[in-house]
Write a protein that holds these residues in place. Structure first.
Motif, PDB file in Angstrom:
ATOM      1  N   HIS A  79       5.754   0.352   6.211  1.00 53.68           N
ATOM      2  CA  HIS A  79       4.869  -0.443   7.148  1.00 53.68           C
ATOM      3  C   HIS A  79       3.936  -1.263   6.525  1.00 53.68           C
ATOM      4  N   ARG A  80       3.526  -2.266   6.871  1.00 49.13           N
ATOM      5  CA  ARG A  80       2.453  -3.233   6.676  1.00 49.13           C
ATOM      6  C   ARG A  80       1.861  -3.637   7.966  1.00 49.13           C
ATOM      7  N   VAL A  81       0.430  -3.447   7.991  1.00 47.57           N
ATOM      8  CA  VAL A  81      -0.179  -3.877   9.569  1.00 47.57           C
ATOM      9  C   VAL A  81      -1.398  -4.730   8.907  1.00 47.57           C
ATOM     10  N   VAL A  82      -1.523  -5.708   9.533  1.00 50.41           N
ATOM     11  CA  VAL A  82      -2.671  -6.926   9.041  1.00 50.41           C
ATOM     12  C   VAL A  82      -3.365  -6.955  10.568  1.00 50.41           C
ATOM     13  N   THR A  83      -4.701  -6.939  10.660  1.00 46.95           N
ATOM     14  CA  THR A  83      -5.538  -6.965  11.881  1.00 46.95           C
ATOM     15  C   THR A  83      -5.934  -8.361  11.981  1.00 46.95           C
ATOM     16  N   MET A 117      14.624  -1.352   4.741  1.00 45.30           N
ATOM     17  CA  MET A 117      15.754  -0.520   3.922  1.00 45.30           C
ATOM     18  C   MET A 117      16.336   0.321   4.456  1.00 45.30           C
ATOM     19  N   GLY A 118      17.348  -0.042   5.490  1.00 45.92           N
ATOM     20  CA  GLY A 118      18.292   0.753   6.143  1.00 45.92           C
ATOM     21  C   GLY A 118      17.478   1.442   7.339  1.00 45.92           C
ATOM     22  N   ALA A 119      16.408   0.591   7.850  1.00 46.44           N
ATOM     23  CA  ALA A 119      15.732   0.832   9.246  1.00 46.44           C
ATOM     24  C   ALA A 119      16.498   0.915  10.265  1.00 46.44           C
ATOM     25  N   GLY A 120      16.109   2.030  11.201  1.00 49.88           N
ATOM     26  CA  GLY A 120      16.799   1.641  12.463  1.00 49.88           C
ATOM     27  C   GLY A 120      15.846   1.364  13.405  1.00 49.88           C
ATOM     28  N   GLY A 121      16.294   1.504  15.040  1.00 52.23           N
ATOM     29  CA  GLY A 121      15.523   1.183  16.067  1.00 52.23           C
ATOM     30  C   GLY A 121      14.719   2.376  16.639  1.00 52.23           C
ATOM     31  N   GLY A 122      14.117   2.263  17.916  1.00 51.51           N
ATOM     32  CA  GLY A 122      13.368   3.465  18.655  1.00 51.51           C
ATOM     33  C   GLY A 122      12.014   3.379  18.258  1.00 51.51           C
ATOM     34  N   HIS A 123      11.722   4.755  18.412  1.00 53.94           N
ATOM     35  CA  HIS A 123      10.206   4.851  18.460  1.00 53.94           C
ATOM     36  C   HIS A 123       9.851   5.205  16.946  1.00 53.94           C
ATOM     37  N   ALA A 124       8.470   5.066  16.362  1.00 52.14           N
ATOM     38  CA  ALA A 124       8.345   5.224  14.994  1.00 52.14           C
ATOM     39  C   ALA A 124       8.645   6.548  14.739  1.00 52.14           C
ATOM     40  N   GLU A 125       9.194   6.697  13.315  1.00 55.84           N
ATOM     41  CA  GLU A 125       9.386   7.811  12.459  1.00 55.84           C
ATOM     42  C   GLU A 125       8.722   7.952  11.579  1.00 55.84           C
ATOM     43  N   VAL A 126       8.558   9.108  10.885  1.00 55.14           N
ATOM     44  CA  VAL A 126       7.927   9.317   9.447  1.00 55.14           C
ATOM     45  C   VAL A 126       8.523   8.196   8.579  1.00 55.14           C
ATOM     46  N   PRO A 127       7.894   7.183   7.906  1.00 57.41           N
ATOM     47  CA  PRO A 127       8.043   6.289   7.152  1.00 57.41           C
ATOM     48  C   PRO A 127       8.691   7.098   5.814  1.00 57.41           C
ATOM     49  N   LYS A 128       9.551   6.412   5.289  1.00 57.52           N
ATOM     50  CA  LYS A 128      10.146   7.131   4.040  1.00 57.52           C
ATOM     51  C   LYS A 128      10.428   6.121   3.230  1.00 57.52           C
ATOM     52  N   ARG A 159      -6.118  -4.657   6.338  1.00 59.69           N
ATOM     53  CA  ARG A 159      -4.666  -4.377   6.330  1.00 59.69           C
ATOM     54  C   ARG A 159      -4.439  -2.790   6.001  1.00 59.69           C
ATOM     55  N   GLY A 160      -3.376  -2.193   6.504  1.00 62.85           N
ATOM     56  CA  GLY A 160      -2.926  -0.926   6.328  1.00 62.85           C
ATOM     57  C   GLY A 160      -1.318  -1.100   5.618  1.00 62.85           C
ATOM     58  N   GLU A 161      -1.234  -0.227   4.747  1.00 62.38           N
ATOM     59  CA  GLU A 161       0.325   0.044   4.168  1.00 62.38           C
ATOM     60  C   GLU A 161       0.315   1.263   3.775  1.00 62.38           C
ATOM     61  N   VAL A 162       1.688   1.888   3.992  1.00 66.86           N
ATOM     62  CA  VAL A 162       2.089   3.262   3.388  1.00 66.86           C
ATOM     63  C   VAL A 162       2.304   3.028   2.119  1.00 66.86           C
ATOM     64  N   THR A 163       1.784   4.091   1.289  1.00 70.67           N
ATOM     65  CA  THR A 163       1.808   4.049  -0.400  1.00 70.67           C
ATOM     66  C   THR A 163       2.685   5.137  -0.724  1.00 70.67           C
ATOM     67  N   SER A 164       2.844   6.301   0.047  1.00 69.35           N
ATOM     68  CA  SER A 164       3.620   7.374  -0.392  1.00 69.35           C
ATOM     69  C   SER A 164       3.865   8.114   0.895  1.00 69.35           C
ATOM     70  N   VAL A 165       5.034   8.933   0.746  1.00 75.12           N
ATOM     71  CA  VAL A 165       5.431  10.070   1.876  1.00 75.12           C
ATOM     72  C   VAL A 165       5.680  11.393   1.248  1.00 75.12           C
ATOM     73  N   ASP A 166       5.268  12.282   1.552  1.00 74.35           N
ATOM     74  CA  ASP A 166       5.613  13.788   1.298  1.00 74.35           C
ATOM     75  C   ASP A 166       5.891  14.606   2.264  1.00 74.35           C
ATOM     76  N   GLY A 167       7.228  14.696   2.691  1.00 71.91           N
ATOM     77  CA  GLY A 167       7.489  15.232   3.765  1.00 71.91           C
ATOM     78  C   GLY A 167       6.800  14.810   4.951  1.00 71.91           C
ATOM     79  N   ARG A 168       5.995  15.435   5.704  1.00 70.33           N
ATOM     80  CA  ARG A 168       5.218  14.991   7.010  1.00 70.33           C
ATOM     81  C   ARG A 168       3.967  14.307   6.478  1.00 70.33           C
ATOM     82  N   GLN A 169       3.437  14.429   5.379  1.00 75.19           N
ATOM     83  CA  GLN A 169       2.163  13.650   4.984  1.00 75.19           C
ATOM     84  C   GLN A 169       2.484  12.208   4.360  1.00 75.19           C
ATOM     85  N   VAL A 170       1.888  11.452   5.267  1.00 73.51           N
ATOM     86  CA  VAL A 170       2.079  10.102   4.958  1.00 73.51           C
ATOM     87  C   VAL A 170       0.549   9.519   4.186  1.00 73.51           C
TER      88      VAL A 170
END
Length: 336
Positions: A28-32, A10-21, A37-48
């Motif tokens: 992000h969704r990660v599957v080992t 959704m409007g993602a840019g390149g480069g190093h990882a930033e705080v997901p919004k 599995r890991g996924e972001v569920t919410s973001v509150d400022g710098r608290q992910v």
């Protein structure tokens, strides 16, 4: 371990990882490889907030990650572990100390898992009728770091700090996977678990949560108790930067009415901290001194802070964390 990374763009840019919004950038969704599995569920400022599904335990684990002050380049990770309640209760670093705020201007990912109350964050022999399936060592060594490192573009340099029950756990983790945690801080824990006194201490802690420690390492005399004893296997701590602290159980500077770290306000709360917290801290002091002697016998360097006073309570752990921060930072190769 192989991982696959997926994302909703959704409007993602390149480069190093930033705080997901969520809603504006990459979720992000990660599957080992093992199916975790890991996924972001919410973001509150710098608290992910991250939800990680542990394949080993078949359950979801909530993890809060405080992102570094500067995310323009990869940063290391500090695993800040709660005590016996596993962060499922109010006895947490974020609620009872200013440690999370203290770390806010540091260039480090602060990883705070929630779950595993009364489990000693180890792999249990058998499911427990009350505490369920516990494979927390597998989670901390093989699942959680892979998700965090992939999701947040870390340097791979880690440190870990914990208090009370989990102060034992972080020493066990360091021994089980040398090098994963470059520095370890353990506050008011009992590392000595396989002798009758230490095993009884573990029994009481686990039983407080309704569990049965026989499901963890077996009955008394089972070789698993000695196999998981950090004092017995202290040689495995060689090369790890170590900070260990403990009071002696006598009332000290944070044991007074009006202290902001009292979990329960008023005379009753203070009495509990002084009496019950005093007894627990005196017991862990005995364990800690035995660990100190064992490391000295092996000529393994470690920093010990054995204060003359102090109960088993948050004011002392907040102070100990700040005293240990330079060592933790050194292991992560960042300025203190």
């Amino acid at each position: 371990m192989l991982v696959a990374v997926g994302a909703i763009m959704m409007g993602a840019g390149g480069g190093h990882a930033e705080v997901p919004k969520v809603g504006t950038t990459v979720v992000h969704r990660v599957v080992t490889q093992d199916g975790s599995r890991g996924e972001v569920t919410s973001v509150d400022g710098r608290q992910v907030s991250v939800r990680i599904h542990s394949a080993a335990m078949g359950r979801d684990v909530a993890v809060t990650v405080q992102r570094p002050a500067d995310t323009s380049v990869p940063r290391p990770s500090l695993y800040l572990v709660n005590g016996a309640g596993g962060g499922e209760d109010t006895a947490t670093w974020s609620r009872n100390t200013d440690v999370v705020d203290f770390l806010a201007d540091k260039n480090v990912n602060v990883v705070m898992p929630v779950g595993g109350a009364w489990s000693y964050y180890t792999d249990w022999h058998a499911p427990d009728p009350t505490l369920g399936v516990n494979k927390w060592r597998t989670f901390f060594l093989d699942e959680l770091p892979v998700v965090i490192d992939t999701m947040f573009d870390t340097t791979g340099r880690n440190a870990i700090a914990a208090n009370s029950m989990t102060a034992t756990s972080v020493l066990q983790l360091a021994i089980a996977r040398p090098g994963l945690f470059a520095s370890v801080a353990a506050y008011s824990g009992c590392a000595q678990i396989s002798d009758p006194v230490g095993r009884r201490f573990v029994d009481v802690v686990v039983a407080t949560g309704g569990g049965n420690a026989a499901n963890m390492y077996g009955p008394p005399g089972d070789p698993a108790w000695a196999a998981n004893d950090p004092v017995v296997h202290a040689e495995g701590l060689r090369g790890t930067k170590l900070y260990v602290s403990n009071g002696n159980g006598l009332p000290g500077e944070f044991d007074k009415l009006g202290d902001p770290h009292l979990i329960t306000w008023g005379p009753v709360g203070l009495a509990n901290q002084v009496v019950i917290g005093g007894v627990i801290e005196a017991a862990t002091n005995w364990c800690t001194r035995n660990l100190q002697q064992r490391l000295a016998d092996l000529d393994i360097p470690a920093t010990f802070d054995l204060s003359t006073q102090g109960t088993h309570s948050w004011g002392y752990w907040q102070k100990a964390f700040k005293n240990s921060w330079p060592l933790l930072a050194e292991g992560m190769e960042i300025p203190a």
